[in-house]
Design an enzyme around this catalytic site. Structure first.
Site, PDB file in Angstrom:
ATOM      1  N   SER A  87       9.891   2.106   7.105  1.00  0.00           N
ATOM      2  CA  SER A  87       8.707   1.456   6.534  1.00  0.00           C
ATOM      3  C   SER A  87       7.987   0.563   7.532  1.00  0.00           C
ATOM      4  CB  SER A  87       9.095   0.638   5.299  1.00  0.00           C
ATOM      5  OG  SER A  87      10.010  -0.374   5.644  1.00  0.00           O
ATOM      6  N   THR A 197       7.517  -3.282   3.807  1.00  0.00           N
ATOM      7  CA  THR A 197       6.995  -4.177   4.846  1.00  0.00           C
ATOM      8  C   THR A 197       7.944  -5.320   5.239  1.00  0.00           C
ATOM      9  OG1 THR A 197       4.897  -3.833   3.753  1.00  0.00           O
ATOM     10  CG2 THR A 197       5.022  -5.712   5.242  1.00  0.00           C
ATOM     11  N   THR A 215       3.977  -3.286   9.122  1.00  0.00           N
ATOM     12  CA  THR A 215       4.385  -2.174   8.250  1.00  0.00           C
ATOM     13  C   THR A 215       3.775  -0.862   8.728  1.00  0.00           C
ATOM     14  OG1 THR A 215       4.461  -1.461   5.929  1.00  0.00           O
ATOM     15  CG2 THR A 215       2.397  -2.394   6.684  1.00  0.00           C
ATOM     16  N   ARG A 225      -6.160   4.710   5.294  1.00  0.00           N
ATOM     17  CA  ARG A 225      -5.875   3.686   4.271  1.00  0.00           C
ATOM     18  C   ARG A 225      -5.264   2.449   4.949  1.00  0.00           C
ATOM     19  NH1 ARG A 225      -1.036   0.756   2.561  1.00  0.00           N
ATOM     20  NH2 ARG A 225      -1.289   0.236   0.371  1.00  0.00           N
ATOM     21  N   VAL A 226      -5.742   1.296   4.535  1.00  0.00           N
ATOM     22  CA  VAL A 226      -5.199   0.035   5.036  1.00  0.00           C
ATOM     23  C   VAL A 226      -4.671  -0.759   3.844  1.00  0.00           C
ATOM     24  CG1 VAL A 226      -5.778  -2.164   6.143  1.00  0.00           C
ATOM     25  CG2 VAL A 226      -6.754  -0.029   7.023  1.00  0.00           C
ATOM     26  N   GLY A 227      -3.469  -1.284   3.984  1.00  0.00           N
ATOM     27  CA  GLY A 227      -2.870  -2.068   2.907  1.00  0.00           C
ATOM     28  C   GLY A 227      -3.120  -3.554   3.080  1.00  0.00           C
ATOM     29  N   THR A 248       4.962  -8.217   0.067  1.00  0.00           N
ATOM     30  CA  THR A 248       5.445  -6.858   0.277  1.00  0.00           C
ATOM     31  C   THR A 248       5.168  -6.073  -0.998  1.00  0.00           C
ATOM     32  OG1 THR A 248       7.404  -5.542   0.842  1.00  0.00           O
ATOM     33  CG2 THR A 248       7.773  -7.496  -0.501  1.00  0.00           C
ATOM     34  N   GLY A 249       5.150  -4.759  -0.882  1.00  0.00           N
ATOM     35  CA  GLY A 249       4.904  -3.944  -2.070  1.00  0.00           C
ATOM     36  C   GLY A 249       3.571  -3.221  -1.979  1.00  0.00           C
TER      37      GLY A 249
HETATM   38  N1  GLY Z   1       2.546  -3.722   1.629  1.00  0.00           N
HETATM   39  C1  GLY Z   1       2.406  -2.616   2.450  1.00  0.00           C
HETATM   40  C2  GLY Z   1       1.298  -1.738   2.106  1.00  0.00           C
HETATM   41  O1  GLY Z   1       0.815  -1.711   0.992  1.00  0.00           O
HETATM   42  O2  GLY Z   1       0.892  -0.991   2.961  1.00  0.00           O
END
Ligand code: GLY
Length: 340
Positions: A87, A197, A215, A225-227, A248-249
């Site tokens: 991850s 993450t 992450t 895609r960006v988190g 995280t998540g």
């Molecule tokens: N928390 C990591 C993500 O959503 O990419």
């Protein structure tokens, strides 16, 4: 079910998991951990069980009197370099096109921050983010621009897709279903992944704070895609007067509430770290309770007194702590039990 009953139920369940040998590393969180505070001493906390080895690396900097921002960079480089951690960094699960794209950010005690998103071919995304902070007039570089910046500054170009992650991706292609809700079961004790993450926040011997978050993002995400993790205020926030928080998540849920900034602002209003994290989780639930039942989000926070706490939507979120008193992993309290 009341929070109290939910927590008691969780305590029994986690005890059973330990007896079953599923998870021998983490302790049930007894609440906001003020009693572990060692006055005027450094502390580092980070997400998940693998945070323990990352904290140990950060501690080598902190114990010598180094800066928190240097410590967190060293700390999160450990899981970034670990090909078994799928991850973060090397060996991270790819996007749906089979490309490993990394998100990371870092922040120091002076609101200086740097970030990269959708970075490819470079293991230590956190150090590229650090360089964005130190050497550019910008906060964030993304995609090809981030990769170009890294390579021009001497970072080695590497293939981050390990045979294991490639094999799993090819298997995934057979159905190609993007289901981040599966993230819940993977994060449970004994689950397939049991992590996501790494977010890390620290305070050094001078009382200055720093934070880092890195992450490979949600597995099989759309390319580009960006988190939350590289977004200052979402995945990480540091305010040297108040405290620091990380998350995280499922990043989309965190971005919508600018989660880490929210946690720090709640601490500014006087909430202890765990209560601030809980309120942020409740904000996610209030926005969309049905969605909130399906996904995992965890927050972790440290205040200026060295007190720390965490809270998650679902059970299974663990975090690691290292100070002069404690070197351990704890489970955060949580709101839902199996999405119920
Ligand atoms: N928390 C990591 C993500 O959503 O990419």
């Amino acid at each position: 079910m009341s929070d109290r009953r939910r927590f008691v139920k969780f305590s029994l369940l986690s005890g059973a998991a330990v007896l079953a040998g599923k998870n021998l590393f983490a302790k049930t969180d007894k609440g906001d951990r003020k009693y572990d505070v060692v006055k005027d001493q450094p502390i580092v906390i980070s997400t998940w069980d693998f945070g323990k080895v990352a904290n140990a690396a950060a501690w080598t900097v902190l114990k010598k009197g180094g800066r928190a921002v240097d410590a967190v960079e060293e700390g999160v480089k450990v899981p970034e370099a670990d090909p078994k951690n799928q991850s973060v960094g090397l060996g991270g699960r790819p996007d749906r096109d089979g490309r490993v794209t990394l998100d990371a950010c870092i922040m120091d005690e002076n609101y200086k921050c740097g970030s990269v998103a959708a970075l490819e071919h470079v293991v230590h995304a956190i150090s590229v983010a650090r360089l964005v902070m130190e050497k550019t007039p910008h906060v964030m570089l993304v995609g090809d621009g981030a990769t170009q910046f890294a390579l021009e500054n001497g970072f080695k170009k590497e293939n981050l897709l390990t045979p294991k992650s490639e094999e799993e991706w090819k298997e995934w292609l057979k159905t190609s279903k993007y289901e981040p809700k599966k993230n819940i079961e993977n994060m449970m004790p004994g689950g397939k992944d049991n992590h996501d993450t790494i977010g890390m926040v620290a305070m050094d011997k001078n009382g200055n704070m720093g934070g880092a978050c890195t992450t490979s993002g949600m597995a099989y995400k759309m390319h580009g895609r960006v988190g939350d993790s590289p977004i200052i205020g979402a995945g990480l926030y540091v305010d040297n007067e108040i405290g620091a928080a990380t998350s995280t998540g499922v990043g989309e849920e965190v971005i919508r509430i600018v989660g880490s900034h929210l946690v720090v602002e709640l601490m500014r209003q006087g909430l202890e770290p765990e209560d601030a994290c809980k309120r942020a989780v409740e904000r996610i639930i209030a926005r969309n309770p049905e969605k909130a039942k399906e996904v995992q989000v965890g927050f972790l926070a440290l205040n200026k007194n060295g007190a720390y706490g965490a809270y998650a939507l679902q059970k299974g979120f663990s975090y690691a702590v290292k100070n002069g008193n404690v070197e351990d992993v704890f489970f955060a309290k949580y709101f839902y039990d199996d999405g119920k």
